[in-house]
Design an enzyme around this catalytic site. Structure first.
Site, PDB file in Angstrom:
ATOM      1  N   HIS A 360       0.870  -1.171   0.000  1.00 11.59           N
ATOM      2  CA  HIS A 360       0.000   0.000   0.000  1.00 11.59           C
ATOM      3  C   HIS A 360       0.907   1.220   0.000  1.00 11.59           C
ATOM      4  O   HIS A 360       2.074   1.137   0.408  1.00 11.59           O
ATOM      5  CB  HIS A 360      -0.884   0.009   1.258  1.00 11.59           C
ATOM      6  CG  HIS A 360      -1.994  -1.008   1.222  1.00 11.59           C
ATOM      7  ND1 HIS A 360      -2.989  -0.971   0.285  1.00 11.59           N
ATOM      8  CD2 HIS A 360      -2.262  -2.077   2.022  1.00 11.59           C
ATOM      9  CE1 HIS A 360      -3.841  -1.978   0.511  1.00 11.59           C
ATOM     10  NE2 HIS A 360      -3.408  -2.674   1.556  1.00 11.59           N
ATOM     11  N   CYS A 403      -0.400   2.655  -4.384  1.00 10.80           N
ATOM     12  CA  CYS A 403      -1.123   3.885  -4.677  1.00 10.80           C
ATOM     13  C   CYS A 403      -0.239   5.083  -4.381  1.00 10.80           C
ATOM     14  O   CYS A 403       0.673   5.008  -3.577  1.00 10.80           O
ATOM     15  CB  CYS A 403      -2.391   3.984  -3.843  1.00 10.80           C
ATOM     16  SG  CYS A 403      -3.676   2.945  -4.508  1.00 10.80           S
TER      17      CYS A 403
END
Length: 528
Positions: A360, A403
């Site tokens: 992430h 991301c």
């Protein structure tokens, strides 16, 4: 009115003070060097801070409340892009203004770029070669200091770089190319022009043809130097429209031009005849795969990521690399791992280094399993020439699947590699070009542009990693270089949408490669 003027003047000086507070000793040395043509040596040498230099520039009427562009240009040249916003500038705005307002000469730019690419080992060699010309008792600690000594002694001037050429020829042909680019530019560019159209590293040469583009330009100018028998020469310039060359129009063209400095190699690949990186050492290199799947607190499990890690391991093993995979590392473990690999002596016999991180993430950073952020810049900076001399002048590739912004609502089969919505959108935005170290031979492949999510199918894996592996297997056997392959990856990922047709993604590469990076074609067929 006088109160207003006082406010403007106070704000202006506060801006300069803020910039000064964010600069370190190395930045001060760079600032002095870049101002050498504008201010007297003696005054520059006595400057103890950036504020002292700003004061000198104000006194010499190069700088005032109404016109702060010179400071913006200096910060841009020093690659302190994050400080530009303190003056109300962006990197793109500075690039746009440089052709008309730039004050740092092409000569000074060339010397500064040269200094950025001179490693400590090279500096020692250069000092040894020039020892008869240098002060006997002075210890020279930086390339900038050396260049200033040569200038003071008159051994190096705007019109005489012969000594520099001879030294570079002995120490590094790549350094010589920077000097040659400057000399060709002097022939091609009008004398009154006081700034190069683009950074020297994004200028390419093709059999006597020099291709250059201004950052916002919709035309390319081709300058051909024609040499005559009597020793004279002339420069013939022709222009061509970018849109007609690349079949781009409307917003597509605008988007392409917006990142022209970073992506010029993509659009000019048919013209570039760059030499390739050496890929014939005893071993190809190491490839690290860090795969963070499960997290300690609120971050969701990254289902499908093991498929990506397995695919990367298969493809890079096929390409001849020694792959090492690490699963679920904390932020500190990631930093420790980078330090371990930075110190490894075995890099010496290897062609390159590759690191893939699946996790992430947020703007300019990735999460450890402890949900603490590690900046991408911190990770990459372990492998600069100074920190890891065994990899100096060798290509270092980093691929990040994470991301770069806040999560948006996604359908069931597609997940975003971001935190569940929180205040992350308040964080400072960091572009890939800011994450990449300010020296040659790096490439950073990001799954998505800054501020956006990247998508991962919970069974089939991440769009970006799947496209990267697929295109490597397809295009390496055709002899394509890495930038051409990443262009195809961009095309592939940008065409993908989720099953509801609502989510899209665009990868973004940034690089400081000086040559083409081409994997030798493996003997075995692709793994899948």
């Amino acid at each position: 009115s006088s109160n207003m003027e006082h406010d403007v003047s106070l704000k202006f000086r506060q801006q300069l003070l803020l910039i000064d507070e964010n600069l370190v000793a190395e930045d001060l040395a760079a600032l002095k060097f870049l101002c050498t043509d504008l201010l007297p040596f003696r005054k520059l040498e006595s400057a103890k801070s950036a504020v002292d230099i700003f004061q000198l520039l104000i006194a010499a009427e190069y700088l005032n409340e109404e016109d702060t562009f010179l400071v913006a240009e200096l910060l841009y040249r020093m690659k302190c892009h994050s400080l530009l916003k303190k003056l109300g500038y962006t990197k793109e705005k500075v690039q746009e203004c440089l052709p008309k307002k730039g004050r740092v000469s092409p000569y000074r730019q060339m010397l500064y770029e040269l200094s950025e690419n001179i490693t400590n080992e090279m500096l020692k060699d250069i000092i040894f070669l020039l020892q008869n010309h240098l002060p006997k008792r002075r210890i020279i600690v930086s390339a900038l200091e050396l260049l200033i000594i040569l200038e003071k002694k008159g051994l190096l001037t705007e019109n005489n770089v012969q000594m520099l050429e001879e030294v570079c020829m002995n120490v590094s042909p790549d350094l010589l190319e920077t000097v040659n680019s400057y000399k060709r530019g002097k022939v091609c560019l009008p004398q009154q022009e006081n700034t190069l159209p683009v950074k020297e590293s994004s200028v390419s040469h093709t059999r006597g043809i020099r291709v250059f583009t201004s950052p916002q330009a919709k035309h390319l100018a081709f300058s051909e130097v024609v040499h005559f028998g009597d020793g004279s020469s002339m420069c013939k310039t022709t222009e061509t429209n970018v849109a007609s060359q690349f079949s781009l129009s409307g917003s597509g063209l605008e988007k392409a031009l917006g990142h022209l400095e970073i992506k010029s190699a993509f659009f000019l690949s048919f013209l570039q005849k760059m030499t390739s990186y050496k890929m014939d050492r005893p071993h190809r290199g190491f490839c690290l795969v860090i795969n963070n799947v499960k997290f300690d607190r609120s971050l969701q499990e990254r289902k499908g990521s093991c498929k990506d890690a397995g695919e990367l391991e298969r493809v890079f093993t096929w390409l001849g690399l020694d792959v090492r995979t690490y699963t679920d590392l904390t932020s500190q473990e990631i930093k420790n791992l980078m330090q371990t690999w930075q110190r490894l002596q075995d890099h010496k016999d290897r062609d390159c280094f590759i690191c893939c991180i699946l996790s992430h993430g947020e703007s300019g950073a990735i999460y450890g399993k402890d949900e603490e952020l590690v900046s991408i810049r911190t990770i990459m900076s372990h492998f600069t020439a100074k920190q890891c001399p065994q990899l100096a002048e060798k290509p270092k590739l980093f691929f990040i699947q994470a991301c770069q912004g806040k999560e948006i609502q996604c359908p069931v089969y597609v997940e975003a590699d971001a935190r569940i919505p929180d205040l992350s959108y308040m964080q400072r935005s960091v572009s890939p070009s800011e994450s990449i170290p300010e020296e040659a031979d790096f490439l950073l492949g990001m799954a998505t542009i800054d501020g956006y999510v990247s998508f991962r199918h919970i069974q089939q894996g991440a769009w970006y990693i799947q496209a990267l592996c697929s295109k490597l297997q397809l295009l390496v056997p055709r002899g394509e270089d890495i930038l051409s392959i990443l262009t195809e990856v961009n095309e592939d990922v940008s065409r993908r949408v989720d099953r509801l047709g609502t989510k899209k993604q665009m990868p973004q590469p940034a690089y400081t490669l000086r040559r083409k990076f081409i994997f030798p074609i493996p003997r075995d067929p692709p793994p899948s």
